[in-house]
Motif scaffolding. Structure first.
Motif, PDB file in Angstrom:
ATOM      1  N   ASP A 579      12.314  19.026 -54.688  1.00 57.96           N
ATOM      2  CA  ASP A 579      10.877  18.788 -54.569  1.00 57.96           C
ATOM      3  C   ASP A 579      10.503  17.364 -54.956  1.00 57.96           C
ATOM      4  OD1 ASP A 579      10.774  21.385 -53.830  1.00 57.96           O
ATOM      5  OD2 ASP A 579       9.864  22.135 -55.690  1.00 57.96           O
ATOM      6  N   ALA A 580      11.236  16.782 -55.878  1.00 59.89           N
ATOM      7  CA  ALA A 580      10.883  15.451 -56.378  1.00 59.89           C
ATOM      8  C   ALA A 580      10.985  14.388 -55.289  1.00 59.89           C
ATOM      9  CB  ALA A 580      11.785  15.083 -57.549  1.00 59.89           C
ATOM     10  N   LYS A 581      11.786  14.654 -54.277  1.00 58.67           N
ATOM     11  CA  LYS A 581      11.977  13.660 -53.223  1.00 58.67           C
ATOM     12  C   LYS A 581      10.920  13.736 -52.120  1.00 58.67           C
ATOM     13  CE  LYS A 581      16.966  12.957 -53.673  1.00 58.67           C
ATOM     14  NZ  LYS A 581      18.251  12.907 -52.918  1.00 58.67           N
ATOM     15  N   LEU A 582      10.130  14.811 -52.114  1.00 54.73           N
ATOM     16  CA  LEU A 582       9.140  14.987 -51.048  1.00 54.73           C
ATOM     17  C   LEU A 582       7.909  14.130 -51.304  1.00 54.73           C
ATOM     18  CD1 LEU A 582       9.315  18.862 -50.527  1.00 54.73           C
ATOM     19  CD2 LEU A 582      10.319  17.077 -49.084  1.00 54.73           C
ATOM     20  N   GLU A 583       7.380  13.560 -50.234  1.00 53.75           N
ATOM     21  CA  GLU A 583       6.159  12.750 -50.283  1.00 53.75           C
ATOM     22  C   GLU A 583       5.273  13.129 -49.107  1.00 53.75           C
ATOM     23  OE1 GLU A 583       7.354   8.701 -50.140  1.00 53.75           O
ATOM     24  OE2 GLU A 583       8.192   8.677 -52.174  1.00 53.75           O
ATOM     25  N   PRO A 584       3.956  12.829 -49.186  1.00 51.42           N
ATOM     26  CA  PRO A 584       3.101  13.054 -48.015  1.00 51.42           C
ATOM     27  C   PRO A 584       3.629  12.274 -46.808  1.00 51.42           C
ATOM     28  CG  PRO A 584       1.783  12.595 -49.958  1.00 51.42           C
ATOM     29  CD  PRO A 584       3.200  12.324 -50.343  1.00 51.42           C
ATOM     30  N   ILE A 585       3.529  12.890 -45.638  1.00 55.01           N
ATOM     31  CA  ILE A 585       4.103  12.303 -44.417  1.00 55.01           C
ATOM     32  C   ILE A 585       2.985  11.842 -43.495  1.00 55.01           C
ATOM     33  CG2 ILE A 585       5.496  12.768 -42.363  1.00 55.01           C
ATOM     34  CD1 ILE A 585       7.123  14.728 -44.030  1.00 55.01           C
ATOM     35  N   HIS A 586       3.057  10.585 -43.109  1.00 54.11           N
ATOM     36  CA  HIS A 586       2.055   9.982 -42.238  1.00 54.11           C
ATOM     37  C   HIS A 586       2.344  10.355 -40.791  1.00 54.11           C
ATOM     38  CE1 HIS A 586       0.417   6.427 -39.919  1.00 54.11           C
ATOM     39  NE2 HIS A 586      -0.649   6.854 -40.574  1.00 54.11           N
ATOM     40  N   MET A 587       1.330  10.916 -40.083  1.00 54.97           N
ATOM     41  CA  MET A 587       1.511  11.372 -38.708  1.00 54.97           C
ATOM     42  C   MET A 587       0.310  10.975 -37.846  1.00 54.97           C
ATOM     43  SD  MET A 587       4.446  12.906 -38.561  1.00 54.97           S
ATOM     44  CE  MET A 587       4.337  13.809 -37.027  1.00 54.97           C
ATOM     45  N   PRO A 588       0.518  10.806 -36.528  1.00 49.92           N
ATOM     46  CA  PRO A 588      -0.605  10.493 -35.631  1.00 49.92           C
ATOM     47  C   PRO A 588      -1.392  11.751 -35.277  1.00 49.92           C
ATOM     48  CG  PRO A 588       1.423  10.600 -34.370  1.00 49.92           C
ATOM     49  CD  PRO A 588       1.814  10.802 -35.817  1.00 49.92           C
ATOM     50  N   LYS A 589      -2.680  11.586 -35.064  1.00 51.43           N
ATOM     51  CA  LYS A 589      -3.526  12.699 -34.629  1.00 51.43           C
ATOM     52  C   LYS A 589      -3.443  12.880 -33.113  1.00 51.43           C
ATOM     53  CE  LYS A 589      -7.168  12.931 -38.149  1.00 51.43           C
ATOM     54  NZ  LYS A 589      -8.622  12.779 -38.415  1.00 51.43           N
ATOM     55  N   ASN A 590      -3.666  14.120 -32.670  1.00 48.29           N
ATOM     56  CA  ASN A 590      -3.768  14.383 -31.237  1.00 48.29           C
ATOM     57  C   ASN A 590      -4.943  13.626 -30.639  1.00 48.29           C
ATOM     58  OD1 ASN A 590      -1.614  16.071 -31.533  1.00 48.29           O
ATOM     59  ND2 ASN A 590      -2.721  17.968 -31.085  1.00 48.29           N
ATOM     60  N   SER A 591      -4.888  13.410 -29.331  1.00 47.85           N
ATOM     61  CA  SER A 591      -5.966  12.689 -28.656  1.00 47.85           C
ATOM     62  C   SER A 591      -6.143  13.238 -27.246  1.00 47.85           C
ATOM     63  CB  SER A 591      -5.659  11.194 -28.592  1.00 47.85           C
ATOM     64  OG  SER A 591      -6.641  10.514 -27.833  1.00 47.85           O
ATOM     65  N   ALA A 592      -7.400  13.409 -26.846  1.00 49.56           N
ATOM     66  CA  ALA A 592      -7.713  13.869 -25.487  1.00 49.56           C
ATOM     67  C   ALA A 592      -7.772  12.719 -24.497  1.00 49.56           C
ATOM     68  CB  ALA A 592      -9.046  14.621 -25.494  1.00 49.56           C
ATOM     69  N   ILE A 593      -7.820  11.487 -24.992  1.00 53.28           N
ATOM     70  CA  ILE A 593      -8.024  10.340 -24.090  1.00 53.28           C
ATOM     71  C   ILE A 593      -6.900  10.196 -23.062  1.00 53.28           C
ATOM     72  CG2 ILE A 593      -8.213   7.817 -24.005  1.00 53.28           C
ATOM     73  CD1 ILE A 593      -9.750   7.927 -26.625  1.00 53.28           C
ATOM     74  N   PRO A 594      -5.606  10.334 -23.429  1.00 50.24           N
ATOM     75  CA  PRO A 594      -4.567  10.188 -22.397  1.00 50.24           C
ATOM     76  C   PRO A 594      -4.727  11.161 -21.232  1.00 50.24           C
ATOM     77  CG  PRO A 594      -3.582  10.057 -24.573  1.00 50.24           C
ATOM     78  CD  PRO A 594      -5.011  10.475 -24.777  1.00 50.24           C
ATOM     79  N   PHE A 595      -5.041  12.419 -21.531  1.00 43.81           N
ATOM     80  CA  PHE A 595      -5.215  13.409 -20.469  1.00 43.81           C
ATOM     81  C   PHE A 595      -6.415  13.062 -19.594  1.00 43.81           C
ATOM     82  CE2 PHE A 595      -7.086  17.301 -18.784  1.00 43.81           C
ATOM     83  CZ  PHE A 595      -5.999  17.917 -18.182  1.00 43.81           C
ATOM     84  N   ILE A 596      -7.545  12.743 -20.226  1.00 42.87           N
ATOM     85  CA  ILE A 596      -8.764  12.444 -19.466  1.00 42.87           C
ATOM     86  C   ILE A 596      -8.579  11.174 -18.637  1.00 42.87           C
ATOM     87  CG2 ILE A 596     -11.196  11.811 -19.695  1.00 42.87           C
ATOM     88  CD1 ILE A 596     -11.228  13.554 -22.265  1.00 42.87           C
ATOM     89  N   LYS A 597      -8.003  10.160 -19.233  1.00 43.51           N
ATOM     90  CA  LYS A 597      -7.805   8.886 -18.535  1.00 43.51           C
ATOM     91  C   LYS A 597      -6.870   9.053 -17.336  1.00 43.51           C
ATOM     92  CE  LYS A 597      -6.377   4.110 -19.509  1.00 43.51           C
ATOM     93  NZ  LYS A 597      -5.848   3.210 -20.558  1.00 43.51           N
ATOM     94  N   SER A 598      -5.803   9.818 -17.499  1.00 45.74           N
ATOM     95  CA  SER A 598      -4.862  10.032 -16.399  1.00 45.74           C
ATOM     96  C   SER A 598      -5.486  10.872 -15.296  1.00 45.74           C
ATOM     97  CB  SER A 598      -3.592  10.706 -16.927  1.00 45.74           C
ATOM     98  OG  SER A 598      -2.987   9.921 -17.926  1.00 45.74           O
ATOM     99  N   ALA A 599      -6.309  11.861 -15.677  1.00 49.17           N
ATOM    100  CA  ALA A 599      -7.021  12.643 -14.663  1.00 49.17           C
ATOM    101  C   ALA A 599      -7.961  11.747 -13.855  1.00 49.17           C
ATOM    102  CB  ALA A 599      -7.795  13.781 -15.333  1.00 49.17           C
TER     103      ALA A 599
END
Length: 657
Positions: A579-599
């Protein structure tokens, strides 16, 4: 008013062919069924949150793979229709214009909409895991790349039932692709479908170059990197130099058709040979773009199932880089017969022969890796072994084609067709099947059924040789490609009939693979080790399927095949993480823009196809708004808290905790 609607409908929809009418009905029923299922099971929100807006490289990879399998079905049906037409002399199964459309769409779909997405799917699933990264360098761009590919592919494919398919060949040589010979909208679908998806391919190449160069785990020097990741880097280097050529070439053809330019029209001062040079300056590197990652897959599979280090690691790396460079100096061998001159032909004949050398190096390396190894003939290994004789035959016939004087006999004949498929099926398809079987447990947490997989393997291989070996002899006997029908006295009937039988055997193999996937989903045994094949690289150190964040702790690499070496020193798969080695993990959020832009790109392309500026201009404005919205998006990431990471890891590692 009614007459106007009828006239529009007759131009908008493809009519008069029972096969196309059947396709229209099938597409309509499939769409209704999909909408019904999603509505009945209340899955619209799930589909939007988990898939359509995701930026997770693993899910994007799975969507690429699903699309490629669907395109393999579509392109395979096209191939079987052509083989039925050519099975015997004088067959009238297809109309001539329908046949022209089918051989055009077959080539485009198999190369750009089947092989490329299957390749990109494996890039996405495997590369970040192999190099110890939590995602690709640009997750938003990765999502945009997929949706541009998807909507470009859809724009191209709907031409079959709306407006009419392109019929100028898969590379669309002028003057066949100019307004004078293709006045309909089919060629416009070709231009914009490929253009939109091609932009996504270029973005993928940039993304994975940056990912590999900047996001490797600590200690993973380039010369300690897994061979598949090296092959991806080599392929992406070719992509970023080759695909801009395709983009410019198609744009010039677009200007010829839409704006009255004359880049490639001879009577207007242009030159069709300029198009042919440009398209092959992209087209021949494209062959290596799709085959080099397969070489990386074979390297991983052969080493794993021989339980040996890959023989000649450094020579494999230099061979891949050598292919990346030489691939841009071979394009003229596609038109030795078109009057380039003896000096030019000699130069490109030599470069074509030279590129066989690094390819041969790899084959010997795989053979020496297997030599005295403890080989396990699993399904991935069988595909890897089957590749070697197949690709050797393809390579030897390629060297024959590189001899400029001899090419006057082989050019434009079925000898060329046989060689092309020998290399692309034996190299690309066999390679990606090996990779799909090999990394399937990492994607979904269970293996595919081996028994059904071996049935599919043998039907594929036997069918392949029965289909394409006769075509070498047909080519030497004078049968040219794009032949729609032939007379009995040509003597081509028996070999064409045998070739058609082989094509249907490969179709049966595909059915076995679909059955294998469905059976395995229903009756699978979950992989609780994370290391389903006793692998050698970092992706096998984490649970299967991989968590959203891939690695709870960023790994440190000390040597090539680091995971294999750690296992030899006694380290166990899925050992509990302190447990001592675990840290919060930085991740990207989902986005609707790629789908809308490609459509919106789809609608813009559709407007360009029909010259409907009332549709194109609003769509382009919407694309600009999406770009602005992204520019002012600041809330694009988040942190996974330690407690959630701990719960996820405990759940995944429970069997080993």
């Amino acid at each position: 008013m009614l007459d106007t609607i009828k006239q529009f409908a007759s131009e908008f929809f493809v009519t008069g062919d029972p096969l196309i009418l059947g396709a229209q009905v099938s597409i309509g029923l499939a769409m209704v069924a999909i909408v019904f299922v999603l509505t009945y099971f209340k899955k619209w929100g799930w589909l939007w949150r988990e898939w359509l807006t995701t930026v997770d490289h693993k899910r994007i990879g799975i969507m690429y793979i699903i699309c490629s399998i669907l395109m393999l079905f579509r392109g395979g049906v096209d191939a079987l229709l052509m083989r039925l037409q050519l099975a015997m002399p004088g067959v009238e199964f297809l109309q001539a214009d329908h046949y022209n459309a089918i051989f055009t769409t077959h080539g485009v779909i198999m190369i750009l909409f089947m092989a490329m997405p299957l390749m990109f799917g494996l890039f996405n699933v495997v590369v970040p895991l192999q190099i110890g990264a939590r995602d690709v360098a640009f997750p938003f761009l990765n999502s945009l790349s997929f949706w541009l590919f998807f909507f470009g592919a859809m724009l191209f494919n709907i031409s079959f039932v709306i407006g009419g398919s392109p019929d100028a060949g898969w590379l669309a040589y002028p003057p066949l692709s100019e307004l004078s010979h293709s006045p309909g909208v089919g060629q416009n679908f070709y231009i914009w479908g490929i253009q939109i998806s091609g932009i996504g391919s270029l973005a993928t190449g940039i993304n994975f170059i940056v990912t590999i160069l900047k996001m490797r785990a600590p200690g993973m020097k380039l010369m300690k990197m897994p061979m598949f990741s090296w092959s991806v880097l080599s392929s992406c280097i070719m992509i970023i130099f080759a695909f801009p050529i395709l983009t410019v070439t198609l744009f010039l053809l677009f200007l010829d058709r839409f704006a009255g330019a004359h880049f490639f029209t001879l009577d207007g001062g242009g030159n069709p040979m300029m198009y042919i040079n440009l398209i092959w300056m992209w087209g021949h590197p494209e062959v290596y773009i799709v085959v080099v990652p397969a070489f990386g897959i074979f390297s991983e599979v052969v080493a794993t199932f021989s339980r040996k280090k890959l023989f000649g690691y450094s020579s494999m790396v230099f061979a891949m880089i050598g292919i990346s460079v030489l691939s841009f100096f071979t394009w003229v061998h596609h038109f030795f017969t078109m009057g380039s001159g003896a000096d030019v032909n000699a130069f490109f004949a030599i470069t074509t022969m030279l590129i066989a050398i690094p390819t041969g190096v790899k084959v010997f390396n795989w053979l020496f890796t297997m030599f005295r190894g403890r080989i396990r003939f699993t399904t991935p290994m069988m595909w890897a072994v089957a590749f070697i004789p197949c690709f050797v035959i393809g390579g030897m016939t390629g060297v024959l084609l590189s001899v400029a004087p001899a090419d006057f006999q082989f050019h434009n004949s079925y000898f060329l067709i046989a060689h092309f498929h020998q290399v692309l099926i034996g190299g690309v398809v066999f390679g990606y099947f090996a990779g799909l079987y090999y990394w399937w447990p990492k994607m979904f947490g269970f293996k595919l059924n081996e028994r059904l997989g071996k049935w599919a393997f043998w039907f594929w291989n036997i069918g392949f040789y029965i289909c394409f070996m006769p075509q070498y002899f047909l080519g030497l006997d004078g049968m040219t490609r794009r032949t729609y029908t032939y007379d009995f006295d040509m003597g081509w009937g028996p070999l064409n009939f045998v070739s058609t039988i082989g094509g249907f055997l490969m179709g049966i193999a595909f059915i076995f693979q679909v059955w294998q996937i469905a059976y395995s989903i229903k009756n699978h045994e979950k992989d609780t080790t994370g290391d389903a094949w006793d692998g050698r690289t970092l992706e096998w150190t984490i649970p299967s399927p991989a968590p959203m964040y891939n690695f709870a702790i960023t790994p440190t690499v000390q040597e090539t095949d680091d995971w294999w070496e750690r296992k030899q020193r006694g380290e166990k798969p899925l050992a509990p993480i302190p447990d001592a080695k675990l840290e919060p993990i930085h991740m990207p959020k989902n986005s609707a823009i790629p789908f809308i832009k490609s459509a919106l790109w789809f609608f813009a392309g559709f407007g360009f196809v029909w010259n409907w500026m009332w549709l194109t201009i609003p769509a382009l404005v919407g694309i600009a708004i999406c770009m602005l919205a992204r520019s002012f998006s600041y809330d694009t990431d988040y942190y996974i808290p330690v407690d959630e990471v701990k719960r996820t890891e405990q759940l995944a590692r429970g069997a080993k905790a």
